[in-house]
Design a protein around this motif. Structure first.
Motif, short mmCIF file in Angstrom:
data_model
loop_
_atom_site.label_atom_id
_atom_site.label_comp_id
_atom_site.label_asym_id
_atom_site.label_seq_id
_atom_site.Cartn_x
_atom_site.Cartn_y
_atom_site.Cartn_z
N MET A 172 39.63 178.21 125.64
CA MET A 172 38.60 177.88 124.66
C MET A 172 38.48 176.38 124.42
O MET A 172 37.40 175.88 124.10
CB MET A 172 38.88 178.60 123.34
N LYS B 10 35.00 174.39 124.61
CA LYS B 10 34.51 173.55 123.50
C LYS B 10 34.17 172.15 123.98
O LYS B 10 33.17 171.57 123.59
CB LYS B 10 35.57 173.48 122.40
N LEU C 79 32.20 178.81 118.60
CA LEU C 79 33.56 179.31 118.76
C LEU C 79 34.41 179.04 117.51
O LEU C 79 35.41 179.70 117.28
CB LEU C 79 34.22 178.65 119.98
N GLU C 80 34.00 178.03 116.73
CA GLU C 80 34.73 177.70 115.51
C GLU C 80 34.20 178.53 114.33
O GLU C 80 34.96 179.02 113.51
CB GLU C 80 34.54 176.22 115.15
N ASP D 235 32.05 181.36 114.26
CA ASP D 235 31.88 182.81 114.31
C ASP D 235 33.24 183.49 114.20
O ASP D 235 33.98 183.58 115.18
CB ASP D 235 31.19 183.19 115.63
N GLN D 236 33.57 183.95 113.01
CA GLN D 236 34.91 184.51 112.78
C GLN D 236 35.12 185.79 113.57
O GLN D 236 36.21 186.04 114.10
CB GLN D 236 35.12 184.78 111.27
N ARG E 154 36.02 184.83 117.02
CA ARG E 154 37.40 184.31 117.07
C ARG E 154 38.40 185.46 117.09
O ARG E 154 39.40 185.41 117.81
CB ARG E 154 37.66 183.40 115.86
N ARG E 155 38.08 186.49 116.30
CA ARG E 155 38.98 187.62 116.25
C ARG E 155 39.00 188.34 117.62
O ARG E 155 40.05 188.68 118.15
CB ARG E 155 38.53 188.59 115.15
N LEU F 119 40.51 185.60 120.37
CA LEU F 119 41.84 185.03 120.17
C LEU F 119 42.75 185.95 119.37
O LEU F 119 43.92 185.69 119.22
CB LEU F 119 41.73 183.69 119.44
N VAL G 120 42.54 186.20 116.30
CA VAL G 120 42.85 185.45 115.09
C VAL G 120 42.31 186.19 113.88
O VAL G 120 41.13 186.54 113.82
CB VAL G 120 42.21 184.05 115.14
N GLU H 275 41.57 185.91 109.93
CA GLU H 275 41.56 184.87 108.88
C GLU H 275 41.03 185.44 107.58
O GLU H 275 40.34 186.43 107.58
CB GLU H 275 40.70 183.68 109.31
#
Lengths: 258, 438
Positions: free
Chosen positions: A216, A220, A243-244, A246-247, A250-251, A254, A256, A258
């Protein structure tokens, strides 16, 4: 402009791409990255666009021309070129020989079934030597392979082999270049170098390059635009900042939370 | 560069030396065999002529197979079938319209029409087989070719087609009784009437027969030698043509396909058409080689085209090394000399040196002698079953090659794309360090 319009492809019960519509290409070329978790349909999309697979539904158009049923090899002559996830070079040849072979094979001379085409395919001597050698010089320099140009392909480090692979794609003079995970299997130190080189050459030649990539940070840094696939559909597309922000993405990408 | 210069350069290459060396070795070996057997000069010359004949036909067929298998990776195990198609077509086109009683009628066309027709039909047959079969994977493709060859052989053997008529033209295959081959054109070089030698010889014939007769070689042998020389002429043509193809843009694509078909397609080539064209050309060349070989016998029967023939050709190519034209020629010569004719001579020598008596009829009888510490029955039995023994030897050779030299004698060599000097690269290899500091 390379367009996918409602592409659908299933393998048995598994839907690989489901109604995917995307567009690539601007006048001066663009750098598009396709991201998505494993099984999102990234490679299937590339295979559908380049003619290795035929879609169950939907159409592919290239500069306004419907190429849905065109053979993969014909698409190359229309400027649509690809590379594979696995390095595909002629292992026993040197770097220069590999590029020379790509340049020589690309020429239309050996196609066709007419008596003239057959005769020329079998008996015409190789001409245009100087032009070809100059093109090889350029490509070798652009892809920073000049210090290994006489080395045998299979003895090269993996990153250089990948660059050679991409250089051979560039030898085909593409307008649209589709790269399926060019950094797969390339060491961490070499990854940046490979992608940077590809981006640099694509920009200098105004080629629209569509790259499948998992790293990623690289995406970026280098993307003009990002297309995210998930479970065979377009999850979203936009600038790399997506990429930063759109949560959900990201999930998915990655894991991730949050 | 003039042709004589090129010829001289070529004769100085390792390939030329290798091919000439192999033939010289075979000649020396069979001269020794002949001498041990007590053959006279004419007998030894006749032996060498036969060795050369078989070496040439196997080399021709191995070269054609090398184009399909070695260059394009098309596993054709129906070689005998494509040969049969060409040879039968040639015979049916040239057989006399008014056949003698019990013979097979044909179209009575000149022999060159028959040869071209045979090659064309073989190529078309190849295309018909390859067109659908190339959609299959390599091993299934191979099975289709084998099936085709057997269908062809059984069809030619069928009573149904012994004689038949198409649009008023009578013709036939002769079924299991076979069809006579046209008169060898070489004969008309020497005899005023090839069907009746007593009608006298031509001026050229009298001259040549006279010269060779003076050193003890009879007319039949002179005719055979002439035909063998013609075969060698065609072998040179095949070699030049196929080497030319290998180094042409067309051959470069074939090698790319063999390397990785997906890459060849990604470089913008319709690989299917390349494979079909190659297959058709290979079949035409096999057909012509078949005509030169089987067509030179007086009678053509389906039994001459069993799958065994195909496997012999494969063995010749495997020995020499698939992918190499020089290897094909050497493989053909070595197969014909050492595996095909060699055992015949060795067994004749053994029979002459040890008087073995009558061979036992069954294997138990042969082994029973061992109990009485007599090896002669087993030896005699083995030699009287030479055809089977040949398979054993061929099998051993194949196992040895698989273990020690899986690529054949010259198959390891990289004969790559045109305008690339391979030898030059080898010398550079050591001076280049592929890993660059970065």
């Amino acid at each position: 402009m390379l367009e996918a319009d409602g592409l659908k492809k299933s393998f048995g019960n598994i839907v690989a791409t489901d109604d995917v519509s995307v567009q690539f290409g601007k006048e001066d070329g663009e750098m598009v990255f396709i991201v998505g978790p494993n099984g999102a349909g990234k490679s299937t999309l590339v295979n559908l666009l380049t003619g290795l697979l035929e879609p169950d539904e939907g159409a592919v158009t290239l500069d306004g021309q419907d190429i849905t049923t065109m053979r993969a090899d014909q698409r190359v002559h229309e400027g649509l070129v690809r590379s594979f996830q696995v390095v595909k070079v002629f292992e026993e040849m040197t770097v220069r020989e590999n590029i020379r072979t790509a340049l020589l094979i690309k020429r239309k001379k050996t196609g066709g079934l007419g008596p003239r085409a057959i005769w020329e395919g079998l008996f015409s001597l190789d001409d245009e030597h100087e032009a070809i050698e100059r093109t090889i010089d350029d490509l070798v320099e652009q892809f920073r392979l000049d210090d290994v140009e006489e080395a045998i392909a299979e003895e090269l480090p993996h990153g250089d082999r990948k660059l050679l692979d991409v250089a051979m794609s560039f030898a085909l003079d593409p307008n649209y270049l589709l790269l399926d995970e060019p950094t797969s299997g390339v060491s961490a130190q070499e990854t940046d170098y490979v992608i940077e080189t590809i981006v640099e050459v694509s920009e200098s030649q105004n080629v629209t390059t569509v790259t499948i990539e998992h790293d990623m940070d690289l995406v970026k840094n280098h993307a003009d635009r990002v297309i995210a696939l998930h479970q065979g559909s377009v999850h979203g597309e936009g600038p790399p900042t997506m990429l930063e922000t759109d949560q959900e993405l990201r999930r998915l990408l990655l894991g991730v939370e949050e | 560069m003039s042709y004589t210069d090129r010829l001289r350069d070529w004769l100085l290459t390792d390939d030329a030396a290798l091919m000439l060396g192999v033939m010289t070795g075979l000649y020396a070996l069979f001269t020794v065999f002949g001498t041990v057997l007590g053959l006279n000069f004419a007998g030894i010359v006749s032996t060498l002529q036969q060795i050369t004949f078989f070496a040439a036909v196997y080399a021709l067929l191995a070269l054609a197979l090398n184009l399909q298998w070695g260059y394009a990776g098309l596993l054709n195990i129906g070689v005998a079938g494509f040969m049969a198609v060409a040879v039968y077509t040639m015979a049916m086109l040239t057989a006399p319209v008014n056949a003698p009683a019990g013979g097979v009628p044909g179209l009575g066309l000149p022999i060159w029409v028959g040869i071209l027709g045979g090659m064309t039909v073989a190529a078309v047959a190849g295309g018909v087989v390859a067109l659908p079969a190339l959609r299959l994977k390599a091993d299934y493709f191979a099975i289709v070719t084998l099936a085709f060859a057997e269908i062809i052989r059984i069809t030619y053997n069928s009573q149904l087609f012994q004689t038949f008529s198409v649009a008023g033209f009578e013709m036939g295959t002769g079924a299991s009784r076979g069809i006579p081959a046209p008169t060898n054109p070489v004969l008309s070089l020497y005899y005023t009437d090839p069907s009746n030698y007593s009608a006298g010889t031509t001026a050229f014939g009298s001259m040549v027969f006279g010269a060779f007769g003076a050193i003890g070689l009879d007319e039949a042998l002179v005719v055979d030698i002439t035909y063998t020389l013609i075969l060698i002429g065609f072998l040179v043509l095949y070699y030049v043509l196929l080497s030319r193809i290998a180094n042409s843009p067309f051959g470069r694509v074939l090698k790319a396909i063999r390397n990785d078909e997906l890459v060849a397609r990604s470089l913008g080539k319709n690989t299917r058409w390349f494979k079909i064209k190659t297959f058709m050309l290979g079949c035409a060349l096999m057909g012509f080689a078949g005509i030169l070989w089987q067509g030179s016998q007086s009678l053509i029967t389906p039994t001459q085209f069993t799958p065994m023939l195909t496997f012999y050709i494969f063995i010749a190519l495997i020995i020499g090394g698939a992918g190499s034209n020089t290897g094909s020629v050497i493989g053909g010569a070595l197969f014909a000399g050492l595996l095909f004719q060699g055992p015949v001579f060795v067994s004749r020598i053994v029979e002459t040196v040890f008087s073995l008596g009558t061979a036992p009829n069954t294997f138990p009888d042969a082994v029973a002698g061992l109990a009485a510490l007599r090896v002669e029955p087993l030896l005699a039995y083995t030699l009287s079953n030479l055809a089977s023994l040949r398979f054993v030897i061929v099998g051993l050779v194949l196992i040895y090659l698989m273990l020690k030299q899986p690529t054949g004698i010259l198959g390891h060599r990289k004969e790559i794309a045109a305008s690339i000097d391979i030898t030059e690269r080898v010398s550079r290899e050591n001076s280049v360090t592929p890993h660059k500091a970065r």
